[in-house]
Design an enzyme around this catalytic site. Sequence first.
Site, short mmCIF file in Angstrom:
data_model
loop_
_atom_site.label_atom_id
_atom_site.label_comp_id
_atom_site.label_asym_id
_atom_site.label_seq_id
_atom_site.Cartn_x
_atom_site.Cartn_y
_atom_site.Cartn_z
N LYS A 110 82.51 43.43 22.19
CA LYS A 110 82.01 43.09 20.85
C LYS A 110 83.00 42.15 20.19
CE LYS A 110 78.37 44.35 18.44
NZ LYS A 110 77.09 44.81 19.00
P1 NAD Z 1 70.15 41.49 10.33
O1 NAD Z 1 71.35 40.80 9.76
O2 NAD Z 1 69.01 40.69 10.83
O3 NAD Z 1 69.55 42.55 9.28
C1 NAD Z 1 70.35 43.50 8.61
C2 NAD Z 1 69.52 44.07 7.46
O4 NAD Z 1 70.31 45.06 6.78
C3 NAD Z 1 69.14 43.05 6.40
O5 NAD Z 1 67.86 43.36 5.87
C4 NAD Z 1 70.21 43.25 5.33
O6 NAD Z 1 69.77 42.80 4.05
C5 NAD Z 1 70.37 44.75 5.39
N1 NAD Z 1 71.65 45.21 4.85
C6 NAD Z 1 72.86 44.60 4.96
N2 NAD Z 1 73.79 45.31 4.29
C7 NAD Z 1 73.15 46.38 3.76
C8 NAD Z 1 73.58 47.46 2.93
N3 NAD Z 1 74.85 47.57 2.53
N4 NAD Z 1 72.65 48.40 2.59
C9 NAD Z 1 71.37 48.28 2.98
N5 NAD Z 1 70.91 47.25 3.74
C10 NAD Z 1 71.80 46.32 4.12
O7 NAD Z 1 70.78 42.42 11.48
P2 NAD Z 1 70.00 43.07 12.71
O8 NAD Z 1 70.18 42.19 13.89
O9 NAD Z 1 68.64 43.51 12.29
O10 NAD Z 1 70.93 44.35 12.97
C11 NAD Z 1 70.78 45.55 12.24
C12 NAD Z 1 71.54 46.66 12.94
O11 NAD Z 1 71.04 46.79 14.27
C13 NAD Z 1 73.05 46.45 13.08
O12 NAD Z 1 73.69 47.70 12.97
C14 NAD Z 1 73.20 45.92 14.49
O13 NAD Z 1 74.50 46.16 15.02
C15 NAD Z 1 72.14 46.71 15.19
N6 NAD Z 1 71.69 46.09 16.44
C16 NAD Z 1 71.14 44.85 16.45
C17 NAD Z 1 70.73 44.31 17.65
C18 NAD Z 1 70.04 42.96 17.71
O14 NAD Z 1 69.58 42.61 18.80
N7 NAD Z 1 69.92 42.23 16.64
C19 NAD Z 1 70.88 45.03 18.84
C20 NAD Z 1 71.43 46.31 18.80
C21 NAD Z 1 71.84 46.82 17.58
#
Ligand code: NAD
Length: 443
Positions: free
Chosen positions: A133
Amino acid sequence: MGLEERARNGTGWDAIDVADEPQVHAGAEWRSELYRIACAQFQRTADVLDLEPEFRARLLEPRRSLTVNFPVRMDDDSVRNFTGYRVQHTLTMGPTKGGFRYAPGVSLGECAALAMWMTWKCALLGLPYGGAKGGVRCDPHELSVGELERITRRYAAELIPIIGPDRDIPAPDMGTGEREMAWFMDTYSQQVGHTVPEIVTGKPPVLGGTEARRPATGLGVVYAIEGALERLRWSIRDQRVAIQGFGNVGATAAEELHAIGAKIVAVSDVRGGITNPDGLDVRAVLAYKAENEYVEGFPGAEPVGRAAVLEVPCDILIPAALERQITAENASRLACRLIVEAANGPTTPEAEDILAERGIPIVPDVLANAGGVTVSYFEWVQDQQKYLWDVIEIQERLRRQMRTALTRVGDAAERQGVTWRTAALALAIERVAEAAKLRAIYP
Ligand code: NAD
């Protein structure tokens, strides 16, 4: 002041009196709240497995890490220094794999925890990778597109000594997406003198990305929910779902769950959330967000805070924003029957104990959000083979792999009388420990 006290107080390194620290404790460099959580989960599982001390030591701490500080020229011609990291948790399973994020809280300890979870995720899904990461500490919302491009290109250049299509393959995470992957891939390719699409996954399809990568994590969450509901003998129809985080993962899961009959009763983003006990029209919320950037103010719903969204009465709660959202402070107030961790590390071990007592099961992050790295693996294989698969094939393979993993975890949990998290981690840790045993120690 001891390290633990400093960690609690958040005291900066500038305040350290070196004479005050005659000894650095083992593992101190990774110290962070998220790493504490990852370690606690590991130790619980290692106890269940009765893992030998040698493997506890070898599998717990990251094998390699890089910290970089680099200057970037900003739009106003000033120069700002940024700090970036890349942590590779284990080199035993093949090349390492994991996203990089842009967020104000990025630290070495956070990357170490997330890299460890990537190792378990890949092992659980049978992917030939160790976990990694990385990230750059910054607030992407405050940066222009040009500044983001210069940060990404410089970060990619700084990482070159330790990455490569057979060494370490980055991918998107919070605050990064296809655009950043395209810049990253171009920078690496410029440095080595030819195009290397397989250096990152999550690229735009025209650059060797795969059509199905963007929605993969959210779709994987839905496949995991289908499997979990089958085991619990609940039907998906009319399950009330609340989702924290309406980004790539949360919005895809919302859209798909809505399409198969679930009722999305609340969603939120960083600004705040909206709730409607009769169910939200997810398509309309998506269209509203596309126009207004945030879900706040969506007509036909009540406002709810971005943390309070977790306490909305529902059947399935999906934390899909960021880590450490479900804690000992709010765990007793959650009004759901099942938690599906789309985000990484959203539940602290203390909250998990409270939820276990309340009989609320958790589909853990290493299983629930593994769809992203699974389709990243498909993209990497296609890039290596220079042969493209069609979208249907990718989605079918993803579904099969997620459902198989869920069945293995569910069966193991029943057999051993442990939670789904401990069962998932046990399957993963056993696999990595066996590989480490067989490869033995060099020299
Ligand atoms: P993203 O940036 O597209 O979306 C994140 C969302 O969370 C947004 O709607 C944002 O406004 C909201 N957010 C941010 N801070 C916040 C807070 N303090 N309180 C409430 N909401 C908040 O990110 P993503 O790719 O959707 O990832 C979301 C989660 O999923 C993360 O924990 C990431 O590590 C995990 N994840 C993502 C992937 C991927 O393929 N994108 C894969 C595995 C895990």
